[in-house]
Enzyme design. Structure first.
Site, short mmCIF file in Angstrom:
data_model
loop_
_atom_site.label_atom_id
_atom_site.label_comp_id
_atom_site.label_asym_id
_atom_site.label_seq_id
_atom_site.Cartn_x
_atom_site.Cartn_y
_atom_site.Cartn_z
CB CYS A 29 -0.99 -0.04 1.16
SG CYS A 29 -2.25 1.22 0.99
CG HIS A 50 -4.10 -3.24 3.16
ND1 HIS A 50 -3.10 -2.77 3.97
CD2 HIS A 50 -4.64 -2.15 2.58
CE1 HIS A 50 -3.03 -1.46 3.90
NE2 HIS A 50 -3.97 -1.06 3.05
CD GLU A 103 -2.00 -5.75 5.63
OE1 GLU A 103 -1.65 -6.31 4.57
OE2 GLU A 103 -2.02 -4.52 5.76
#
Ligand code: XMP
Length: 509
Positions: A79, A167, A169
């Site tokens: 990002c 993202h 995660e």
């Protein structure tokens, strides 16, 4: 530590999540703030750059020197990291005309890239940014796009540097963990050897080397962290670990006796100290929540200090500090402003001058539980709900008396035992009962009553930072309410708290 991964934090709310996903792959990683890049970068096998609330174009945005990392260690920029890499290396980052937030689907252009191995075409990813990469940096090669984001992923030719604007995660990125595995295991060749077993073995040896024949004192709370810390230390240094378990009189019903028993069964060298009266005395007449916390904190220090002084030549103080507390204190933004003077009510006076050992300081909460299981600590103890240090004092609104403690202990026991009997306990993150400073009118038989109201609270959460109330079955609530009103003298009304956090908090004080 071998096989160490560095996560450089630009202040994103998701940075800890990256670390958790990496650890779930059985890979050790550490978070460092962006402005403290470790000197010897080659001690790390891979580096991940986090997201950030900043725009790379902003003046106060983080601008670290990436030449310390690039071409030395494989790099994955997420990002903000991806935008930063583009912006300062010949690319172009601009405000996006459309809001790039939420779910999107990847169309992988370079399917032969190791980064995208086993990742399905159209895989769902999570986007969260307002800037976008319009032009790739020098030697940048586009790897994937989404319908709205042309440069969703790219790499730099000739080096092991990768960048993604989504993202991985976040759970909504369905193949995010696979992507992290591809980067760390296939590209950076990091071994997946960070297991609870390896942690226990390594930590026991480290503790033995560090402590030798010295004595260590530790305050047990009945909670998961201090218990796991104690068992780990006990394994390392045996009887030289002196545990103190203080009864502040504000624990759950019968908890002091039963937990103390459990500790003894584990073979711990533990002393139970019943200081209930001392705490009640210190709390007398105090209604203000912060005042209660301070009185309890101070009394705890006094009691613990008295006990610790009885142990001859003690050199170390052990604490159950865990990784989120450590990150918090070294984070990019510094320790965040606390709303309540929270957590770790303990803390010791300086003059004790003990050296501190914190065997769990690198672990997340779920890892502490896994290590606890590895140490064969009782499942029930490991699965216990969190319970605040000041205990029932912050669940009795207004001033504290022995009678109020008794009432709320009874109510709480009926509620918690009920959750267990109905198989609901493990579905709830935290639960408890609150005694309200309100009397309400009721009828019992032909009598009019004017008695106390209690509130029940049960929440789901992952870390206590946000929480939502649990949709407990009506039958269960009905049964619980009946039992409480029939059995607990002085209570004639039960209500259920249906507030989420934020804006409410989990505790009422
Ligand atoms: P709140 O009420 O802030 O609680 O939503 C979040 C979590 O923290 C616990 N809590 C405390 N723990 N000392 C503690 O050790 C405190 O003073 C304290 N206040 C709240 C609360 O039980 C929940 O798990």
């Amino acid at each position: 530590m071998q096989n160490n991964v560095l996560i450089l934090d630009f202040g994103s709310q998701y940075t800890q999540l990256i670390a958790r996903r990496v650890r779930e792959l059985n890979i050790y990683c550490e978070i460092h703030p962006y402005n403290k890049i470790p000197e010897d970068i080659t001690q790390f096998k891979a580096v991940i750059l986090s997201g950030s609330p900043f725009s790379v174009r902003g003046e106060s945005a983080p601008h670290p020197d990436l030449s310390k990392i690039r071409k030395k260690v494989p790099l994955l920029a997420v990002c903000y990291g991806a935008q930063y890499l583009a912006h300062f290396n010949g690319g172009k980052v601009e405000a996006s005309e459309i809001r790039e937030y939420g779910r999107a689907n990847l169309s992988v252009i370079k399917a032969e890239e190791a980064l995208f191995e086993n990742i399905a075409e159209n895989s769902q990813v999570w986007m969260s940014h307002s800037d976008t990469i319009k032009e790739l940096p020098e030697n940048g090669v586009r790897l994937a796009s989404t319908s709205d984001v042309l440069n969703a992923a790219y790499r730099i030719e000739g080096e092991e540097t990768f960048a993604i604007q989504f993202h991985p995660e976040v759970y909504h990125s369905t193949d995010g963990k696979q992507l992290l595995e591809n980067f760390l295991v296939n590209i950076a060749k990091v071994e997946q050897e960070w297991t609870p077993e390896a942690f226990v073995e390594m930590t026991v040896t480290d503790l033995q080397n560090q402590i030798g024949e010295d004595k260590v004192v530790l305050g047990l709370s009945g909670g998961v962290d201090s218990t796991v810390a104690a068992v780990l230390l006990h394994r390392a240094i045996g009887k030289n670990l002196y545990c103190i378990f203080v009864n502040n009189g504000l624990l759950r019903k019968d908890e002091f006796e039963s937990v103390l028993d459990q500790y003894k069964h584990m073979g711990l060298n533990v002393k139970g100290v019943d200081a209930s009266a001392r705490f009640l005395e210190a709390l007398a007449g105090i209604s203000d929540p912060e005042g209660k916390r301070k009185a309890i904190g101070k009394t705890f220090i006094d009691v613990f200090d008295d006990e610790a002084h009885r142990i001859q030549d003690v050199k170390y103080l052990a604490q159950g500090t865990i990784y989120p507390d450590v990150i918090e204190s070294i984070s990019v933004n510094g320790p965040s402003a606390t709303i309540k003077s929270h957590h770790n009510v303990g803390g010791l006076p300086d003059y004790m001058k003990l050296k501190v050992v914190e065997p769990l300081r690198m672990l997340f909460k779920d890892e502490v539980r896994r290590v606890g299981a590895e140490l064969e600590i009782d499942k029930e103890l490991l699965g216990r709900h969190p319970f605040p240090g000041p205990g029932l004092a912050i669940r009795i609104l207004g001033d504290i008396t022995a009678e109020k403690v008794r009432v709320i202990q009874e109510v709480d026991a009926i509620f918690i035992n009920g959750l267990r009997e109905w198989g609901l306990y493990d579905k709830v993150w935290q639960a408890g009962a609150i005694l309200l400073p309100v009397n309400s009118v009721g009828v019992m038989g032909d009598e009019r009553t004017y008695e106390k109201v209690v509130a029940l609270r049960a929440v789901e959460s992952t870390d206590g930072m946000t929480a939502d109330w649990v949709n407990l079955p009506y039958d269960f609530l009905q049964k619980t309410s009946n039992t409480i009103i029939n059995r607990v003298k002085g209570v004639n009304r039960v209500v259920y708290d249906i507030s989420s956090k934020p804006p409410a908090t989990i505790e009422w004080e």
